[in-house]
Write an enzyme that holds these catalytic residues in place. Structure first.
Site, mmCIF file in Angstrom:
data_model
loop_
_atom_site.group_PDB
_atom_site.id
_atom_site.type_symbol
_atom_site.label_atom_id
_atom_site.label_comp_id
_atom_site.label_asym_id
_atom_site.label_seq_id
_atom_site.Cartn_x
_atom_site.Cartn_y
_atom_site.Cartn_z
ATOM 1 N N GLY A 55 30.422 2.795 -9.008
ATOM 2 C CA GLY A 55 29.774 4.121 -8.419
ATOM 3 C C GLY A 55 29.931 4.300 -6.993
ATOM 4 C CG ASP A 114 26.066 3.970 -7.549
ATOM 5 O OD1 ASP A 114 25.387 3.009 -7.475
ATOM 6 O OD2 ASP A 114 26.477 4.406 -8.644
ATOM 7 C CG ASP A 117 17.270 2.973 -11.467
ATOM 8 O OD1 ASP A 117 16.108 3.348 -11.706
ATOM 9 O OD2 ASP A 117 17.835 3.045 -12.799
ATOM 10 C CE LYS A 145 17.646 7.103 -10.660
ATOM 11 N NZ LYS A 145 17.725 6.934 -12.200
ATOM 12 C CG PHE A 166 20.634 9.685 -15.621
ATOM 13 C CD1 PHE A 166 20.544 8.087 -15.311
ATOM 14 C CD2 PHE A 166 21.720 10.261 -15.755
ATOM 15 C CE1 PHE A 166 21.751 7.703 -15.683
ATOM 16 C CE2 PHE A 166 22.881 9.609 -15.935
ATOM 17 C CZ PHE A 166 23.095 8.353 -15.854
ATOM 18 C CB VAL A 167 21.334 11.956 -10.124
ATOM 19 C CG1 VAL A 167 19.788 12.561 -10.016
ATOM 20 C CG2 VAL A 167 21.237 10.401 -9.446
ATOM 21 C CG ASP A 173 28.785 6.357 -14.699
ATOM 22 O OD1 ASP A 173 28.054 5.727 -13.750
ATOM 23 O OD2 ASP A 173 28.912 5.863 -16.087
ATOM 24 N NE ARG A 179 32.615 6.123 -12.448
ATOM 25 C CZ ARG A 179 31.384 5.243 -12.665
ATOM 26 N NH1 ARG A 179 30.587 5.441 -11.710
ATOM 27 N NH2 ARG A 179 31.214 4.364 -13.523
HETATM 28 P P1 IMP Z 1 19.532 -1.030 -10.491
HETATM 29 O O1 IMP Z 1 20.134 -2.357 -10.494
HETATM 30 O O2 IMP Z 1 18.440 -0.607 -11.659
HETATM 31 O O3 IMP Z 1 19.181 -0.801 -9.096
HETATM 32 O O4 IMP Z 1 20.906 -0.180 -10.762
HETATM 33 C C1 IMP Z 1 21.797 0.379 -10.031
HETATM 34 C C2 IMP Z 1 23.124 0.737 -10.847
HETATM 35 O O5 IMP Z 1 22.469 1.450 -11.901
HETATM 36 C C3 IMP Z 1 23.762 1.785 -10.145
HETATM 37 O O6 IMP Z 1 24.788 1.056 -9.353
HETATM 38 C C4 IMP Z 1 24.262 2.727 -10.874
HETATM 39 O O7 IMP Z 1 25.421 2.208 -11.546
HETATM 40 C C5 IMP Z 1 23.234 2.668 -12.234
HETATM 41 N N1 IMP Z 1 22.352 3.845 -12.206
HETATM 42 C C6 IMP Z 1 20.954 3.601 -11.925
HETATM 43 N N2 IMP Z 1 20.426 5.071 -11.840
HETATM 44 C C7 IMP Z 1 21.355 6.002 -12.031
HETATM 45 C C8 IMP Z 1 21.485 7.421 -12.080
HETATM 46 O O8 IMP Z 1 20.414 8.009 -12.035
HETATM 47 N N3 IMP Z 1 22.582 7.634 -12.351
HETATM 48 C C9 IMP Z 1 23.986 7.090 -12.757
HETATM 49 N N4 IMP Z 1 23.831 5.950 -12.453
HETATM 50 C C10 IMP Z 1 22.672 5.005 -12.419
HETATM 51 MG MG MG Z 2 26.824 0.947 -10.312
#
Ligand code: IMP
Ligand code: MG
Length: 197
Positions: A55, A114, A117, A145, A166-167, A173, A179
């Site tokens: 990402g 990227d 979340d 987020k 969700f973006v 992606d 992407r």
């Molecule tokens: P985290 O570990 O929950 O912070 O998630 C991070 C990963 O989840 C990012 O590197 C993305 O690959 C994926 N992700 C989380 N939210 C989104 C979204 O809104 N769109 C696309 N990918 C996301």
């Molecule tokens: Mg990722």
């Protein structure tokens, strides 16, 4: 692709302006960390960027062209457990990290993702990098987020805070697609609605 987009959250020019501004801050911060001292050949005092695939690729490609510093790129992967995929319903369960350098002793490290979340990915990667004893360790994300879990992970450089939606686009992606879209956008509900699991 166009007719699948709901809203444009961040435009190309907004992204470009903000990435350049964040890069300036990174340069200013790193310059006080002696990164600009000429290399002595063993990497000590140099910068290593650690982008998290896939990402972050577009963000990193744009960011590094604003960083006039001697650097190396060490892309890493965070594999999700088999059977999980990137959906709108949350982060895949995090599995193994691949391609982490054995040692980061003496190096200034900037880890880049990227989006923040749940923050689980960054937490895991930061812990792993810290255990390799870099000289300094900083973190950057394009997007964060609006979730308590994301706010709980301290990140040095956040380009944009966005709503908990969700973006896709600019590297992000949905099931591997979108992407290459140059803006940060949301998708129309019917595109993603089958995913509510
Ligand atoms: P985290 O570990 O929950 O912070 O998630 C991070 C990963 O989840 C990012 O590197 C993305 O690959 C994926 N992700 C989380 N939210 C989104 C979204 O809104 N769109 C696309 N990918 C996301
Ligand atoms: Mg990722």
């Amino acid at each position: 692709m166009r007719d699948e987009i709901d809203q444009v959250l961040i435009s190309r020019t907004q992204i470009a302006d903000r990435v350049a501004a964040v890069a300036d801050r990174i340069v200013a911060d790193l310059s006080t960390s002696a990164v600009t001292i000429p290399a002595i050949g063993n990497g000590v005092g140099e910068l290593t960027l650690v982008p998290i695939l896939t990402g972050s690729i577009i963000f990193v490609a744009d960011l590094i062209r604003h960083l006039p510093l001697r650097m190396q790129l060490n892309m890493i992967s965070v594999n999700s457990y088999p059977g999980t995929r990137t959906t709108t319903t949350g982060t895949p369960q995090i599995g193994e990290l691949t391609n982490l350098p054995d040692s980061l002793v003496g190096r200034h490290v900037l880890v880049i993702d990227d989006i923040l979340d749940s923050g689980k990915t960054m937490r895991l990667v930061i812990d792993q990098l810290r255990s390799r004893h870099p000289e300094s360790l900083r973190s950057a994300v394009l997007l964060r987020k609006d979730r308590p879990q994301a706010a709980a992970v301290p990140i040095d450089y956040v380009c944009f805070d966005i709503p908990d939606e969700f973006v896709v686009g600019y590297g992000l992606d949905y099931n591997g697609y979108y992407r290459n879209h140059p803006e940060i956008v949301t998708l129309l509900p019917h595109i993603i609605e089958e995913d509510v699991t």
